[in-house]
Design a protein around this motif. Structure first.
Motif, PDB file in Angstrom:
ATOM      1  N   LEU A  85       0.810  -1.223   0.000  1.00 53.53           N
ATOM      2  CA  LEU A  85       0.000   0.000   0.000  1.00 53.53           C
ATOM      3  C   LEU A  85       0.845   1.275   0.000  1.00 53.53           C
ATOM      4  CD1 LEU A  85      -2.641  -1.127   2.654  1.00 53.53           C
ATOM      5  CD2 LEU A  85      -2.977  -0.995   0.181  1.00 53.53           C
ATOM      6  N   SER A  86       2.135   1.150  -0.248  1.00 52.81           N
ATOM      7  CA  SER A  86       3.037   2.298  -0.075  1.00 52.81           C
ATOM      8  C   SER A  86       2.751   3.446  -1.024  1.00 52.81           C
ATOM      9  CB  SER A  86       4.495   1.854  -0.235  1.00 52.81           C
ATOM     10  OG  SER A  86       4.731   1.344  -1.538  1.00 52.81           O
ATOM     11  N   GLU A  87       2.202   3.156  -2.210  1.00 53.51           N
ATOM     12  CA  GLU A  87       1.909   4.219  -3.166  1.00 53.51           C
ATOM     13  C   GLU A  87       0.419   4.230  -3.514  1.00 53.51           C
ATOM     14  OE1 GLU A  87       5.636   4.982  -5.921  1.00 53.51           O
ATOM     15  OE2 GLU A  87       5.327   2.834  -5.719  1.00 53.51           O
ATOM     16  N   ASN A  88      -0.383   3.895  -2.528  1.00 54.94           N
ATOM     17  CA  ASN A  88      -1.831   3.829  -2.696  1.00 54.94           C
ATOM     18  C   ASN A  88      -2.458   5.088  -2.103  1.00 54.94           C
ATOM     19  OD1 ASN A  88      -4.676   3.191  -2.070  1.00 54.94           O
ATOM     20  ND2 ASN A  88      -4.143   1.134  -2.784  1.00 54.94           N
ATOM     21  N   ALA A  89      -2.971   5.959  -2.965  1.00 56.57           N
ATOM     22  CA  ALA A  89      -3.536   7.227  -2.511  1.00 56.57           C
ATOM     23  C   ALA A  89      -4.752   7.008  -1.613  1.00 56.57           C
ATOM     24  CB  ALA A  89      -3.903   8.088  -3.712  1.00 56.57           C
ATOM     25  N   ASP A  90      -5.547   5.983  -1.889  1.00 58.11           N
ATOM     26  CA  ASP A  90      -6.718   5.708  -1.055  1.00 58.11           C
ATOM     27  C   ASP A  90      -6.303   5.345   0.370  1.00 58.11           C
ATOM     28  OD1 ASP A  90      -8.466   6.176  -3.146  1.00 58.11           O
ATOM     29  OD2 ASP A  90      -8.544   4.067  -3.762  1.00 58.11           O
ATOM     30  N   PHE A  91      -5.207   4.623   0.498  1.00 57.76           N
ATOM     31  CA  PHE A  91      -4.712   4.265   1.829  1.00 57.76           C
ATOM     32  C   PHE A  91      -4.231   5.513   2.565  1.00 57.76           C
ATOM     33  CE2 PHE A  91      -1.063   2.507   4.440  1.00 57.76           C
ATOM     34  CZ  PHE A  91      -1.875   2.008   5.445  1.00 57.76           C
ATOM     35  N   CYS A  92      -3.495   6.354   1.872  1.00 57.35           N
ATOM     36  CA  CYS A  92      -3.025   7.607   2.472  1.00 57.35           C
ATOM     37  C   CYS A  92      -4.213   8.460   2.919  1.00 57.35           C
ATOM     38  CB  CYS A  92      -2.172   8.364   1.463  1.00 57.35           C
ATOM     39  SG  CYS A  92      -1.491   9.921   2.064  1.00 57.35           S
TER      40      CYS A  92
END
Length: 686
Positions: A85-92
């Motif tokens: 999830l490191s580059e997942n905007a939804d997670f951020c």
């Protein structure tokens, strides 16, 4: 500063983050799946929360479960590591909504760089140089092919949401475009859930040079120099080094300033990497920006003396960057070698299994090992097959390279096939030593890396490597038998004699050693001269009637010293034992030479593949079945496509023939070794 953080990752990067957090007095929370319940990162963390089943889509990729784990444990921030999830905007965004700090860039920056096409449009506006290509919204195959035809082949198809070499295909001619386009889209959808593609001109002699950037939320930005990541396979990095070789201060400054401009164009914060293609004429082109910590960040840490994870934590907590650009300096040279469970001789097919033996070099200021596994752990089908990152540092590239070769000689892993020998052979080639490197390095130097047959090598094989391997096996047997004799009640028993004594016959040992699947019959005759023993080694096979070598030798630990025709040399030896053979590897100055001692078959190793079945090379998921029962196929025609450990593997026809039966459909889980289909060769091939 945070008092507790959750690490939304696994393996070596989770362990790496935990180490820095502990150093800073920060408590850590690990998350884990079924496959990782006893993993190293779980034991290292102060707390651990179960997420779900082994497949990452049911555990590490489920945003709601990760957020719930952070809230349950009171973690104030989440470090995503890399991947998952490191580059997942939804997670951020979800972290922000729950008032949890995301240790990484803001949502807008992730979204801006999340699409390669959108990123290139942003960079074009910021006057950052780009490789010629098509990055438009029209995804019709004809449109992309038209763009490829116009710019000329070769071209590179890339998934706009991609990373790690997934969803990428080189296309060298117009005829290859459709097949490459379909394969790239399929892999992109499987890896990222998005099959949007772009096409770029493929530079034939580029270097892959990336710049480490860091930005805080106080308008400060620096670059921590560059890394050369040109040595790749399947568009995935194999060896990285910092600083980049042949890099002038002017070019370093120019690329560094361009990287900062790229980051500032999207309002960046935290650690990021701007990747460039550097051409032979010194021109460079923006490829992409990774909005996370990179796998190869340790080489930057080694030459800069900075802890990049600590920088991430401080920036995320609102602090200013620890150093200004003027305060950052380069000291020495560093290499990173990625040690994988994979088979380089079989197109780098990932491997699974238990790490029955795991012996690493001794860590020091010169040698660092980042890993997430211990001896006895299993490399499973569910995740990336990386075992460890071996990082070395010294005052110069030459000295650091010597340390890397030495450390690879000292690495011992049994239970799974690894790329250690491949790495050692690669870094000891003359081309690598001389920094004659671009992104096609492995293909250009395949013969040297894989020790493919040539006249000089065949001569050395018979006069040096094969006799050394045979002598080691005999001397090792003698030493072990003598040790047993000393411990027995009758040390002079004839059962303890190791000189192959026979009444009225020469004292001969007979072995069968195979090299590159070619078997050699080896006879070792022990002789005595004065008080010393020497050996006559006779070799037959591969068209050689009989080649005799006169040699002496002695074993000391893992080292054998041999004298052949007056030439004394040393090799580091590694031996692994299997049911059907013993594998002996000689680590020498110019690479590793590996032999199999073929053991007698007493009937337990019958080949039961008499029906012409093709089997799965490993556990995985069937992605596509390309043939039907009764279909006639030609040699090397793709029959099925499997996915395992984030990589696709194509099952091809071994010859012209007919597919009689097919046992699996798309979406089926397949166990390694399972029969996939029944295949009959054409009569003329039998």
């Amino acid at each position: 500063m945070f008092s507790k953080i959750l690490i939304a990752n696994r393996g070596e990067i989770a362990c790496r983050i935990i180490k820095t957090a502990k150093k800073m007095g920060i408590l850590t929370v690990a998350v884990y799946s079924d496959a990782d319940k006893d993993a190293l990162h779980v034991h290292m963390a102060d707390e651990a929360v179960y997420l779900g089943a082994s497949p990452s889509r049911e555990s590490y990729l489920v945003i709601e479960k990760v957020i719930a784990a952070a809230k349950k444990t009171g973690a104030q921030a989440i470090h995503p590591g890399y991947g998952f999830l490191s580059e997942n905007a939804d997670f951020c965004r979800a972290c922000q909504q729950e008032n949890i700090t995301f240790i990484g860039p803001p949502v807008a920056a992730i979204e801006a760089m999340g699409s390669k096409s959108a990123a290139k449009n942003i960079m074009a506006k910021a006057k950052v140089p780009l490789v010629p290509g098509y990055h438009g919204e029209d995804q019709n195959e004809h449109t992309l092919k038209q763009a490829a035809d116009a710019m000329g082949y070769p071209v590179l198809l890339k998934a706009t949401a991609g990373g790690g070499g997934k969803g990428m295909r080189e296309v060298w001619s117009e005829d290859e475009f459709s097949a490459g386009f379909a394969a790239a889209k399929r892999e992109a959808m499987s890896s990222f859930g998005d099959d949007t593609m772009l096409v770029e001109k493929y530079l034939t002699q580029p270097r892959h040079v990336e710049i480490q950037v860091f930005c805080d939320n106080h308008q400060n930005a620096v670059y921590l120099f560059e890394r050369d990541c040109s040595v790749q396979r399947r568009h995935q990095k194999v060896i990285e080094e910092a600083p980049a070789f042949s890099m002038s201060e002017f070019l370093r400054s120019k690329m560094g300033e361009t990287a900062i401009k790229s980051a500032q164009a999207i309002g960046y914060q935290g650690a990021g990497t701007v990747e460039f293609l550097l051409d032979v004429d010194g021109s460079f082109y923006f490829m992409e920006m990774n909005t996370r910590l990179q796998v190869e960040h340790p080489v930057t840490e080694m030459i800069s003396g900075q802890d990049l994870v600590e920088w991430q934590l401080r920036v995320a907590a609102g602090e200013k960057l620890p150093k200004t650009q003027q305060e950052l300096t380069i000291t020495g040279h560093a290499f990173e070698a990625r040690i994988y469970a994979e088979d380089p001789s079989n197109d780098f097919l990932p491997a699974t299994g238990q790490l029955n033996l795991l012996k690493t070099p001794v860590e020091s200021k010169h040698v660092r090992i980042d890993t997430g596994v211990r001896q006895g752990d299993e490399v499973s089908v569910f995740y990336d097959p990386m075992i460890a990152k071996l990082i070395v540092w010294d005052e110069s590239r030459e000295k650091a390279l010597q340390r890397l070769a030495k450390a690879l000689r000292e690495y011992r892993i049994e239970g799974v096939t690894t790329n250690i020998e491949f790495l050692y052979n690669l870094v000891t080639t003359d081309a690598f030593k001389n920094a004659d490197i671009d992104t096609s390095f492995i293909e250009k130097n395949r013969q040297a890396i894989f020790h493919q047959a040539n006249e000089k090598q065949n001569d050395e094989l018979l006069t040096k490597q094969l006799p050394t391997a045979a002598l080691y096996l005999i001397l090792d047997l003698e030493n072990k038998t003598k040790a047993l004799a000393r411990q027995s009640n009758d040390p002079h028993s004839p059962w303890h004699i190791t000189n192959a004594w026979r009444l009225n016959e020469p004292h001969n040992h007979s072995l069968t050693l195979a090299y590159n699947d070619i078997e050699y019959a080896v006879t070792i005759e022990q002789k005595r001269q004065a008080s010393a023993s020497y050996y006559l080694i006779s070799i037959k096979g591969n068209g050689v009637t009989s080649h005799v070598v006169d040699c002496q030798g002695e074993i000391e630990g893992e080292k054998i010293t041999v004298t052949i025709d007056g030439h004394r040399s040393q090799s580091i030896v590694a031996v692994t034992h299997n049911k059907t053979d013993n594998r002996i590897s000689l680590y020498q100055e110019h690479g590793v030479f590996s032999f199999s001692q073929v053991l007698p078959d007493h009937g337990q190793n019958q080949d039961d593949d008499h029906h012409g079945g093709l089997t799965a090379p490993m556990n995985g998921t069937m992605i596509s079945v390309l043939v039907t029962p009764g279909e006639h196929v030609t040699k090397d025609q793709p029959l099925m496509i499997m996915e395992a450990m984030k990589m696709e593997h194509t099952i091809k026809a071994p010859s012209d023939g007919i597919v009689n039966e097919v046992f699996f459909s798309a979406g089926d889980m397949v166990s390694g070794g399972t029969e996939l289909l029944v295949f009959s060769k054409d009569a003329e091939d039998n």
